[in-house]
Write a protein that holds these residues in place. Sequence first.
Motif, PDB file in Angstrom:
ATOM      1  N   LYS A  24       0.827  -1.198   0.000  1.00  0.00           N
ATOM      2  CA  LYS A  24       0.000   0.000   0.000  1.00  0.00           C
ATOM      3  C   LYS A  24       0.865   1.253   0.000  1.00  0.00           C
ATOM      4  CE  LYS A  24      -4.414  -1.116   2.219  1.00  0.00           C
ATOM      5  NZ  LYS A  24      -5.264  -0.813   3.396  1.00  0.00           N
ATOM      6  N   THR A  25       0.301   2.331  -0.539  1.00  0.00           N
ATOM      7  CA  THR A  25       0.938   3.639  -0.400  1.00  0.00           C
ATOM      8  C   THR A  25       0.991   4.015   1.075  1.00  0.00           C
ATOM      9  OG1 THR A  25       0.160   4.379  -2.557  1.00  0.00           O
ATOM     10  CG2 THR A  25       0.697   6.086  -0.954  1.00  0.00           C
ATOM     11  N   VAL A  80       1.631   7.033   3.927  1.00  0.00           N
ATOM     12  CA  VAL A  80       1.679   8.464   4.230  1.00  0.00           C
ATOM     13  C   VAL A  80       2.244   8.643   5.629  1.00  0.00           C
ATOM     14  CG1 VAL A  80       0.335  10.579   4.502  1.00  0.00           C
ATOM     15  CG2 VAL A  80      -0.323   8.908   2.752  1.00  0.00           C
ATOM     16  N   PHE A  89      -4.556   3.757   1.222  1.00  0.00           N
ATOM     17  CA  PHE A  89      -3.224   4.077   1.743  1.00  0.00           C
ATOM     18  C   PHE A  89      -3.213   3.931   3.264  1.00  0.00           C
ATOM     19  CE2 PHE A  89      -5.321   8.301   1.437  1.00  0.00           C
ATOM     20  CZ  PHE A  89      -5.151   8.789   2.727  1.00  0.00           C
ATOM     21  N   TYR A  99       8.020   5.630   3.352  1.00  0.00           N
ATOM     22  CA  TYR A  99       6.788   6.348   3.030  1.00  0.00           C
ATOM     23  C   TYR A  99       6.855   7.003   1.655  1.00  0.00           C
ATOM     24  CZ  TYR A  99       9.429  10.392   4.917  1.00  0.00           C
ATOM     25  OH  TYR A  99      10.367  11.356   5.168  1.00  0.00           O
ATOM     26  N   ASP A 100       5.657   7.255   1.109  1.00  0.00           N
ATOM     27  CA  ASP A 100       5.527   7.832  -0.233  1.00  0.00           C
ATOM     28  C   ASP A 100       5.128   9.299  -0.193  1.00  0.00           C
ATOM     29  OD1 ASP A 100       5.695   5.188  -1.841  1.00  0.00           O
ATOM     30  OD2 ASP A 100       4.117   4.791  -0.367  1.00  0.00           O
ATOM     31  N   TYR A 101       4.525   9.721   0.909  1.00  0.00           N
ATOM     32  CA  TYR A 101       4.115  11.114   1.119  1.00  0.00           C
ATOM     33  C   TYR A 101       4.442  11.487   2.557  1.00  0.00           C
ATOM     34  CZ  TYR A 101       1.226  10.531  -3.094  1.00  0.00           C
ATOM     35  OH  TYR A 101       0.779  10.282  -4.366  1.00  0.00           O
ATOM     36  N   ILE A 130      -3.396  12.957  -3.033  1.00  0.00           N
ATOM     37  CA  ILE A 130      -2.858  11.593  -2.975  1.00  0.00           C
ATOM     38  C   ILE A 130      -3.651  10.670  -3.899  1.00  0.00           C
ATOM     39  CG2 ILE A 130      -2.558   9.581  -1.485  1.00  0.00           C
ATOM     40  CD1 ILE A 130      -2.029  11.555   0.828  1.00  0.00           C
ATOM     41  N   GLY A 134      -2.813  11.625  -7.441  1.00  0.00           N
ATOM     42  CA  GLY A 134      -1.392  11.635  -7.783  1.00  0.00           C
ATOM     43  C   GLY A 134      -0.892  12.973  -8.273  1.00  0.00           C
TER      44      GLY A 134
END
Length: 263
Positions: free
Chosen positions: A5-6, A8, A41, A65-67, A124, A127
Amino acid sequence: MGEAKTMVALIGNPVSNKGWGAVVGEQVFTMLAEAGQRHGFDVMDLTGTSFDDSLTAARENRALYDYLVVVGGDGMIALGANAVCGSGIPLGIVAVGSGNDFARGLKLPVNRVKTAVEGIVGAIACGTYLDVDMGRVRSTEIACMVHGESGEPVVDEEGRPVNGLIDRYYAGMLNCGLDASINDRANRSRLPGGSARYAAAVLVEIARMKQYGYHVKATLSDGTVEEHDIIAPMLTVANARYIGGGLEVSPYSLLDDGMLDLV
């Protein structure tokens, strides 16, 4: 196995405004976690016990993490900028600080937590993000290190100042002189409310107006170089338009034009 999963990451400021920052941070975490269930996410909390502790956690866990979402004012945005600058990781801002000047320059919601979180979740899910310029500050010689948020000297276990080279990024303004002294006084004030602290600090510092000396060497937009010695109460290297809780001192500054403005 399914795809990961993304993720955050969230960093709040639990020591701000007599604990109110901790309440807002928990509120934002809950809202993001609920939204994550709908949009696929997860959320992790990297809030530390201090500015530097949180910054270290954000840097050391950057691969996880992605964000990154920060909750607070311009100090927290500085934390986020130094945590992810150059990494390609987008930074989400929930602006609930005293000044909120960088968020104001981006036309982000100020002191509207729900609206800010909804905007971050939408970005998010879609994108989308906005690239902005960063300023970089590096010292040319070893000097006393200071904490990123309070400006207090860094000391060792025996209480002695720690010296080193400064190398940091900033998102909005590099302020020297009057505005830096106003900001320092406002941060130390016991008055309630960010606006009241800034207003009182402005009155005191202007009444005690000091002159500061600067040596400036600047590469202009046409490639030429100018060098000057300047005596002035304030010098600002601006990436954004506002300082001091909404004072527009650099109206032609743009956050994405690849240039800084000297005021």
